[in-house]
Scaffold this active site. Structure first.
Site, PDB file in Angstrom:
ATOM      1  N   ASP A 308     -14.619  -1.562  34.589  1.00  4.79           N
ATOM      2  CA  ASP A 308     -15.395  -0.395  34.190  1.00  4.79           C
ATOM      3  C   ASP A 308     -16.519  -0.233  35.214  1.00  4.79           C
ATOM      4  O   ASP A 308     -16.646  -1.002  36.164  1.00  4.79           O
ATOM      5  CB  ASP A 308     -15.928  -0.565  32.770  1.00  4.79           C
ATOM      6  CG  ASP A 308     -16.156   0.772  32.062  1.00  4.79           C
ATOM      7  OD1 ASP A 308     -16.386   1.783  32.751  1.00  4.79           O
ATOM      8  OD2 ASP A 308     -16.109   0.810  30.819  1.00  4.79           O
ATOM      9  N   TRP A 309     -17.345   0.758  35.028  1.00  4.30           N
ATOM     10  CA  TRP A 309     -18.357   1.198  35.989  1.00  4.30           C
ATOM     11  C   TRP A 309     -19.317   0.070  36.387  1.00  4.30           C
ATOM     12  O   TRP A 309     -20.089  -0.429  35.579  1.00  4.30           O
ATOM     13  CB  TRP A 309     -19.140   2.349  35.380  1.00  4.30           C
ATOM     14  CG  TRP A 309     -20.085   3.079  36.277  1.00  4.30           C
ATOM     15  CD1 TRP A 309     -21.350   2.705  36.608  1.00  4.30           C
ATOM     16  CD2 TRP A 309     -19.860   4.349  36.919  1.00  4.30           C
ATOM     17  NE1 TRP A 309     -21.936   3.645  37.426  1.00  4.30           N
ATOM     18  CE2 TRP A 309     -21.040   4.670  37.627  1.00  4.30           C
ATOM     19  CE3 TRP A 309     -18.789   5.220  36.970  1.00  4.30           C
ATOM     20  CZ2 TRP A 309     -21.171   5.855  38.367  1.00  4.30           C
ATOM     21  CZ3 TRP A 309     -18.918   6.400  37.701  1.00  4.30           C
ATOM     22  CH2 TRP A 309     -20.088   6.699  38.393  1.00  4.30           C
TER      23      TRP A 309
END
Length: 765
Positions: A308-309
């Site tokens: 994820d980010w």
């Protein structure tokens, strides 16, 4: 016994694993030939993903000028020099036309294909979680929580097919969806992105979404690759807040959290996104046991595993298990990460990973496994043959057909929770006051991930659709509908804050009408900005509800919210409660049709609606949590005391259940048990009913859950019509995860429950 996936001592944080990566996918001869030519630098580049702003013209890589134009120098640096394999997201957090997407991605692919040595196309990804989020004019569906409430497999698949079509029409082939997390905590800011709190419901609808997105062949120009989110155990933190620690036994992880991901992997999902959080003090992005041993080996997942980010950076900057960025990269890649959603500083990732390989701290075999997976997904998508699409080839984009599907999904999801003295449906000609902060807002109908991350740009793109107020005016006539907000949201950045807006005038106006439609809930949010400290509905909205109910006029509460905010301070004082969740651009129209009886409500709660902030027990709970109120000297309060139970939802007609029959009183070994029940519409109007089958294990070596959903089917019945619904069960439906981490089926007595019908049977091994 299996070694624990969640034990601190099971993870060799500093060791380089020697796994042979048996599940690495096969490449075709053309892609294999490309792979054989790749340098370490080219392999590392494929493993990095950046956000679109990085290559847009602007003052820095965190924002771009509008209209968006690629910065040729930055594009060449990222794609040609560093050979980056992927780009995600939109720029400046805003939607763009499909024509703009086609042109933009065409420029990116031109650089990747025509200016690099090997000509490997970029894979572009987006969070199209309830429609093509960042494409203007695309069809916005209800959020996943609504689709779970609808309990209609066909609608879920149709919505995914349309989203895939409109996403691919935008030249975007990769969708970071579906969310398969167990949405069991009503405090969590992303519960609305889930299919609710039941593993079987999530598994069934997740499979339909995969089939809709991917079809039989993701190289088809109307299909996209999916990304299962967020592997694993993300949405049950102790604090209830996003990206905070989870403490979870392996038995619970496998029993409640793993099934939906396994089902989706078995259904052919091509990519998986990893849980941003920490389980039992181990960041999942550094957990070799979960990422490699469980996901890639035990589940046999051969696709692409993405972070994820910024989550590799978080191993150093937030979680502090790495002393610097370089060590964070080492931990994550060795644990099994294939692609880093770096977001911004890709040079740090690429330069450090190249150095790690040259130093022997990350083996090139690990790189080879990751890059083969990345190239395989690109190959499967047909990006080598068709890296860009053209909107002119997608004549159904934003069509009436697609809009109708979104409306039907919204209409079937809306859930009637209370209808005292049949105050609903309204008769035409009534004078209605429409009030509350959610009464005249497209933003609140859609929620986060709509045209922008937090949904704050919805009004800019959704002006053609109807708010609740506008839909009711259209349905009942402008002269019959009075509007006063009473309470409004502030729009200065702190979107959860409210202010009284002609409060006293609103209460005075309520005395002059026949009925009140009070639209309350939440403003849009997602992820950490949606964290809260108090699950009660806000004080101002609660006060408005209490004062309106005191007028003596019938009050219909419309709940427009991403999670169940507690309403027990006024729930018993209003005549009707309708939960619309986040129904999308057609939610106002669907609600109006339900309030006036043009549509019969058929939604069922996909979660347990709590009554008090210290009573968060989901429907999946243990017998010791089932204690009822005890009067006397100690005056115990009931443990399981929800406002509304999982599966609750009323109709304007009535359904009766009878003749529950089992094909045999005893199930043995691998036999199948057939279960049938008669369902009749005993009211005076056509309606849809969700028939749900639950089982209870009456005694087990691990304390059993009180009951578990095993099957469901949504049917439509005309007045007076009766239908026999039949389900089939096997021993697998009676199993539970034992202490050794494996499924266990024990001989003993079980109960079947459908509606108000129940029967017991015996299982023998």
């Amino acid at each position: 016994m299996k070694r624990s996936l969640l034990s601190l001592y099971a993870i060799a944080l500093w060791a380089v694993p020697s796994t042979p990566y048996a599940q690495t996918p096969k490449l075709n001869s053309k892609t294999e030939a490309l792979f054989a030519k790749m340098t370490i630098e080219e392999k590392v580049g494929q493993m990095a993903q950046v956000t679109l702003d990085v290559i847009g013209k602007g003052e820095n890589r965190f924002s771009s000028f509008e209209p968006l134009v690629p910065d040729t120098a930055e594009l060449n640096k990222a794609v040609v020099k560093y050979k980056l394999g992927s780009i995600l997201n939109t720029a400046n957090n805003r939607a763009r036309t499909p024509q703009a997407w086609n042109q933009l991605i065409g420029q990116i692919q031109d650089a990747a294909i025509n200016k690099t040595r090997l000509g490997i196309p970029v894979i572009f990804g987006i969070d199209a979680v309830h429609g093509t989020t960042y494409t203007a004019g695309a069809t916005m569906f209800p959020q996943q929580i609504n689709q779970a409430a609808a309990r209609n497999r066909a609608l879920v698949r149709k919505g995914a097919e349309i989203t895939a079509y409109e996403t691919r029409a935008s030249s975007i082939p990769w969708n970071f969806s579906p969310v398969l997390d167990l949405g069991a905590d009503p405090r969590f800011s992303r519960q609305f992105e889930t299919f609710g709190e039941d593993p079987y419901l999530i598994s069934e609808l997740g499979k339909e979404m995969i089939k809709g997105y991917e079809g039989e062949d993701i190289s088809h120009p109307e299909k996209v690759a999916t990304s299962l989110k967020h592997f694993l155990g993300y949405m049950v933190p102790a604090s209830g807040k996003d990206r905070t620690p989870v403490y979870l036994s392996e038995q619970a992880l496998r029993e409640y959290h793993l099934p939906a991901f396994k089902a989706a992997i078995d259904a052919g999902a091509h990519t998986v996104m990893i849980n941003s959080g920490i389980i039992n003090n181990i960041p999942v992005h550094a957990n070799y046991e979960i990422l490699t041993k469980l996901l890639k080996e035990e589940l046999g997942f051969k696709g692409l595993v993405i972070t994820d980010w910024g989550d590799i950076e978080n191993l150093f900057t937030r979680d502090r298990i790495a002393r610097d960025h370089k060590q964070a990269i080492e931990l994550a890649i060795n644990a099994g990460i294939d692609m880093s959603m770096v977001a911004y500083n890709y040079e740090v990732f690429c330069d450090n990973l190249i150095a790690l390989v040259k130093e022997g701290r990350v083996k090139e075999s690990r790189l080879n496994d990751a890059v083969r997976r990345i190239l395989w997904v690109k190959q499967e998508l047909g990006l080598f043959e068709r890296p860009v699409t053209d909107i002119s080839a997608y004549p159904k984009f934003g069509s009436d057909e697609f809009r109708r599907a979104a409306f039907e999904s919204a209409a079937e999801s809306i859930t009637l929770l209370k209808n005292e003295k049949s105050v609903l449906p309204f008769t035409k000609g009534k004078k209605i006051l429409v009030t509350g902060p959610n009464s005249h807002s497209m933003r609140t109908l859609n929620g986060g991930w709509t045209y922008s991350w937090q949904g704050e740009k919805v009004e800019e793109f959704a002006s053609a659709y109807h708010t609740i107020l506008e839909a009711l005016q259209k349905e009942a006539g402008v002269d019959n509908v009075i509007h006063m907000p009473g309470v409004s949201y502030k729009m200065d950045g702190k979107y959860y804050e409210e202010f009284a807006d002609r409060f006293d005038e609103t209460v005075a106006a309520a005395r002059e009408v026949d009925a009140i439609v009070l639209c309350i809930g939440e403003n849009s949010y997602t992820e950490t900005p949606g964290n809260l400290n108090d699950l009660y509905l806000s004080d101002l909205q609660t006060e408005l509800a209490l004062r309106l109910s005191a007028t003596g006029k019938p009050v219909v509460v419309v709940l427009n919210e991403g999670r169940p905010r507690i309403i027990s301070k006024f729930a018993d004082k209003v005549q009707a409660i309708v939960q619309v969740y986040l129904p999308g651009n057609y939610g106002g129209d669907a609600l109006a049709d339900i309030l006036f009886g043009d549509v019969n409500p058929s939604g069922k709660l996909p979660y347990t609606y709590p009554q008090f902030p210290n009573s968060m027990i989901s429907y999946i709970h243990k017998p010791s949590e089932e204690r009822e109120t005890v009067e006397g000297v100690y005056n115990y309060s009931a443990d399981f005391n929800p406002q509304f139970t999982f599966g609750h939802g009323l109709s304007y007609t009535t359904f009766t259940y009878s003749n529950l029959e089992l094909s045999k009183p005893e199930l043995a070994g691998s036999e199948r048990l057939s279960v049938s029940v008669d369902v009749a519409n005993t009211g005076n109007r056509e309606g849809k009913e969700v028939v749900e089958l639950y089982t209870s294990d009456l005694f087990a070596t691990i304390t059993p859950d009180v009951k578990r959903l095993r099957r469901f089917e949504k049917i439509s019945l005309k007045p007076g019509e009766k239908r026999t619904v039949t389900f089939s069960l096997t021993k697998d439906d009676l199993s539970f995860i034992g202490l050794n981490g494996n499924p266990v089926v024990e001989s003993g007595e079980f109960k079947i429950l459908i509606g108000n019908q129940s029967k017991n049977f015996i299982y023998t091994r």
